[in-house]
Enzyme design. Structure first.
Site, PDB file in Angstrom:
ATOM      1  N   LEU A 131     -12.156   3.296  -1.960  1.00  0.00           N
ATOM      2  CA  LEU A 131     -13.137   4.394  -1.989  1.00  0.00           C
ATOM      3  C   LEU A 131     -12.610   5.645  -1.307  1.00  0.00           C
ATOM      4  O   LEU A 131     -13.343   6.611  -1.087  1.00  0.00           O
ATOM      5  CB  LEU A 131     -14.457   3.939  -1.345  1.00  0.00           C
ATOM      6  CG  LEU A 131     -15.106   2.704  -2.002  1.00  0.00           C
ATOM      7  CD1 LEU A 131     -16.433   2.394  -1.336  1.00  0.00           C
ATOM      8  CD2 LEU A 131     -15.265   2.891  -3.511  1.00  0.00           C
ATOM      9  N   GLY A 132     -11.321   5.650  -1.001  1.00  0.00           N
ATOM     10  CA  GLY A 132     -10.690   6.814  -0.353  1.00  0.00           C
ATOM     11  C   GLY A 132     -10.178   7.822  -1.367  1.00  0.00           C
ATOM     12  O   GLY A 132     -10.458   7.719  -2.568  1.00  0.00           O
ATOM     13  N   GLN A 133      -9.391   8.794  -0.875  1.00  0.00           N
ATOM     14  CA  GLN A 133      -8.951   9.897  -1.742  1.00  0.00           C
ATOM     15  C   GLN A 133      -8.139   9.397  -2.926  1.00  0.00           C
ATOM     16  O   GLN A 133      -8.386   9.786  -4.067  1.00  0.00           O
ATOM     17  CB  GLN A 133      -8.091  10.886  -0.934  1.00  0.00           C
ATOM     18  CG  GLN A 133      -7.604  12.058  -1.763  1.00  0.00           C
ATOM     19  CD  GLN A 133      -6.490  12.881  -1.136  1.00  0.00           C
ATOM     20  OE1 GLN A 133      -5.831  12.444  -0.210  1.00  0.00           O
ATOM     21  NE2 GLN A 133      -6.282  14.074  -1.672  1.00  0.00           N
ATOM     22  N   ASP A 165     -13.458  -2.074  -0.243  1.00  0.00           N
ATOM     23  CA  ASP A 165     -13.332  -1.161   0.891  1.00  0.00           C
ATOM     24  C   ASP A 165     -14.084  -1.797   2.048  1.00  0.00           C
ATOM     25  O   ASP A 165     -14.723  -2.838   1.899  1.00  0.00           O
ATOM     26  CB  ASP A 165     -13.896   0.238   0.556  1.00  0.00           C
ATOM     27  CG  ASP A 165     -13.145   1.325   1.336  1.00  0.00           C
ATOM     28  OD1 ASP A 165     -12.575   2.227   0.693  1.00  0.00           O
ATOM     29  OD2 ASP A 165     -13.101   1.237   2.577  1.00  0.00           O
ATOM     30  N   ASN A 219     -12.430  -6.171   4.872  1.00  0.00           N
ATOM     31  CA  ASN A 219     -11.798  -5.589   6.063  1.00  0.00           C
ATOM     32  C   ASN A 219     -10.402  -6.198   6.111  1.00  0.00           C
ATOM     33  O   ASN A 219     -10.265  -7.414   6.299  1.00  0.00           O
ATOM     34  CB  ASN A 219     -12.604  -5.971   7.316  1.00  0.00           C
ATOM     35  CG  ASN A 219     -11.925  -5.434   8.583  1.00  0.00           C
ATOM     36  OD1 ASN A 219     -10.714  -5.162   8.579  1.00  0.00           O
ATOM     37  ND2 ASN A 219     -12.687  -5.275   9.641  1.00  0.00           N
ATOM     38  N   TYR A 240       1.151   7.035  12.907  1.00  0.00           N
ATOM     39  CA  TYR A 240       1.057   6.855  11.449  1.00  0.00           C
ATOM     40  C   TYR A 240       2.459   6.703  10.861  1.00  0.00           C
ATOM     41  O   TYR A 240       2.723   5.778  10.097  1.00  0.00           O
ATOM     42  CB  TYR A 240       0.348   8.060  10.839  1.00  0.00           C
ATOM     43  CG  TYR A 240       0.297   8.096   9.338  1.00  0.00           C
ATOM     44  CD1 TYR A 240       1.067   9.012   8.617  1.00  0.00           C
ATOM     45  CD2 TYR A 240      -0.532   7.242   8.628  1.00  0.00           C
ATOM     46  CE1 TYR A 240       1.017   9.058   7.236  1.00  0.00           C
ATOM     47  CE2 TYR A 240      -0.597   7.287   7.237  1.00  0.00           C
ATOM     48  CZ  TYR A 240       0.182   8.207   6.553  1.00  0.00           C
ATOM     49  OH  TYR A 240       0.130   8.261   5.176  1.00  0.00           O
ATOM     50  N   ILE A 263      -1.353  14.985  -0.927  1.00  0.00           N
ATOM     51  CA  ILE A 263      -1.957  14.827  -2.249  1.00  0.00           C
ATOM     52  C   ILE A 263      -3.197  15.711  -2.347  1.00  0.00           C
ATOM     53  O   ILE A 263      -4.062  15.687  -1.472  1.00  0.00           O
ATOM     54  CB  ILE A 263      -2.313  13.356  -2.523  1.00  0.00           C
ATOM     55  CG1 ILE A 263      -1.016  12.542  -2.614  1.00  0.00           C
ATOM     56  CG2 ILE A 263      -3.127  13.224  -3.815  1.00  0.00           C
ATOM     57  CD1 ILE A 263      -1.214  11.065  -2.824  1.00  0.00           C
TER      58      ILE A 263
END
Ligand code: VAH
Length: 321
Positions: free
Chosen positions: A8-10, A32, A52, A141, A171
């Site tokens: 459900l992310g970008q 998600d 999760n 990250y 992106i």
């Protein structure tokens, strides 16, 4: 059957639509950490599960329930949020990946894991950064992305798990906002261009980073997954890019469509420092050679499409309010 985590992310929200169109909705199971409002078009239009990625059993149960053979593991904490919560960033990005790789080893699954230009650090050659070069990132990250690449290559060499990945640049997309990265300025500039005809950038003038329009990013995932594995010399992960741009370049491109657009700066030192540690431009010739990577969008064609689609999307939302 494909399972997308962090769907459900970008990237995930658009990869879901693309893959369901290509492979059939019942062959693309999305998951998600929770249902998100406004994502009913994804969660109601095909199989959706709560996963999760820190809970290996949740992943394993879904893999067994749907007889999954491929996992696209997009669940992650991005660079800027990761600096605010480095422990969570390590947990989600590394324990999540480890759980996915262990299940892939046990059940013979294929894995796509996104890496990032964030694997590179201040002492990496900055211009036309090579496929194989120094990778000493200075963000948590970036540490998880280098570790992830090494872990995925290890699982390929040691256990024969079919792992593949690309080093995504920034992106740009209009469907779902990115989840707290450093390149997010290049998305927000388009939203504000439509809403306010001006934008105040948190990344400074002259800061070059690699970027790409999301249709090219989705094609990269599909084309690498469909590539003949015997032809891949590299696995995790391929440099890919479509353009090397700085905020003024985007502003000049927007002005071709909105002449009065104004750009000014309120630099965020944290995200500026992250951006400066990353390359100015990548050399993506290995991806082009080994599996035919080729972007279709350049800056102006991206800008044209972004502004058209955001005009529709934001005016609809404005009219509804
Ligand atoms: C970020 N959009 O900014 C992500 C990506 C290359 C950038 O990793 O963290």
């Amino acid at each position: 059957k494909i399972l997308i985590t962090g769907a459900l992310g970008q990237i995930g929200s658009e990869l879901t639509v693309k893959m369901r169109g290509l492979y059939g909705k019942d062959n693309v199971i999305i998951s998600d950490i929770e249902k998100k409002s406004g994502k009913e078009d994804l969660t109601e239009s095909g199989p959706f599960e709560i996963i999760n990625v820190l809970d290996a059993k949740q992943i394993s149960d879904v893999v067994d329930k749907y007889k999954i053979d491929t996992i696209v593991n997009l669940a992650a904490i991005l660079s800027a949020v990761g600096e605010k919560n480095p422990n969570l960033c390590w947990q989600i990005n590394m324990t999540g990946l480890y759980n996915v790789l262990e299940i892939a080893r046990e059940k013979g699954l294929r894995i796509f894991t996104p890496s990032s230009i964030a694997v590179f650090g201040p002492n990496t050659p900055k211009d036309l950064t090579p496929q194989d070069t120094i990778m000493r990132p200075t963000t948590m990250y970036g540490v998880t992305k280098v570790s992830g690449e090494l872990l995925c290559d290890y699982y390929y060499k040691k256990f024969g798990v079919d792992t593949r990945g690309v080093r995504f640049p920034g992106i740009i997309s209009y469907n779902t906002l990115p989840g707290g990265g450093t390149t997010d300025y290049a998305v927000h500039i388009y939203y504000d261009a439509v809403l306010k005809k001006s934008y105040t950038s948190f990344i400074d003038k002259g800061t070059y980073m690699d970027m790409m329009y999301i249709p090219d990013a989705l094609d990269a995932v599909i084309n690498l997954l469909e590539a003949d594995g015997s032809k891949l010399i590299h696995r995790n992960a391929f440099n890919i890019t479509a353009m090397s741009i700085e905020p003024e370049d985007i502003a000049n491109s927007i002005r071709k469509f909105i002449p009065e657009f104004r750009l000014d700066y309120d630099v965020d030192p944290v995200r500026q420092k992250i951006a400066e540690s990353w390359p100015n431009s990548l050399d993506d010739s290995e991806a082009r050679k080994q599996w035919g990577w080729k972007p279709n969008y350049d800056l102006d064609s991206m800008t044209k499409d972004m502004l058209e689609k955001l005009n529709m999307k934001l005016n609809i939302e404005l009219n509804i309010k």
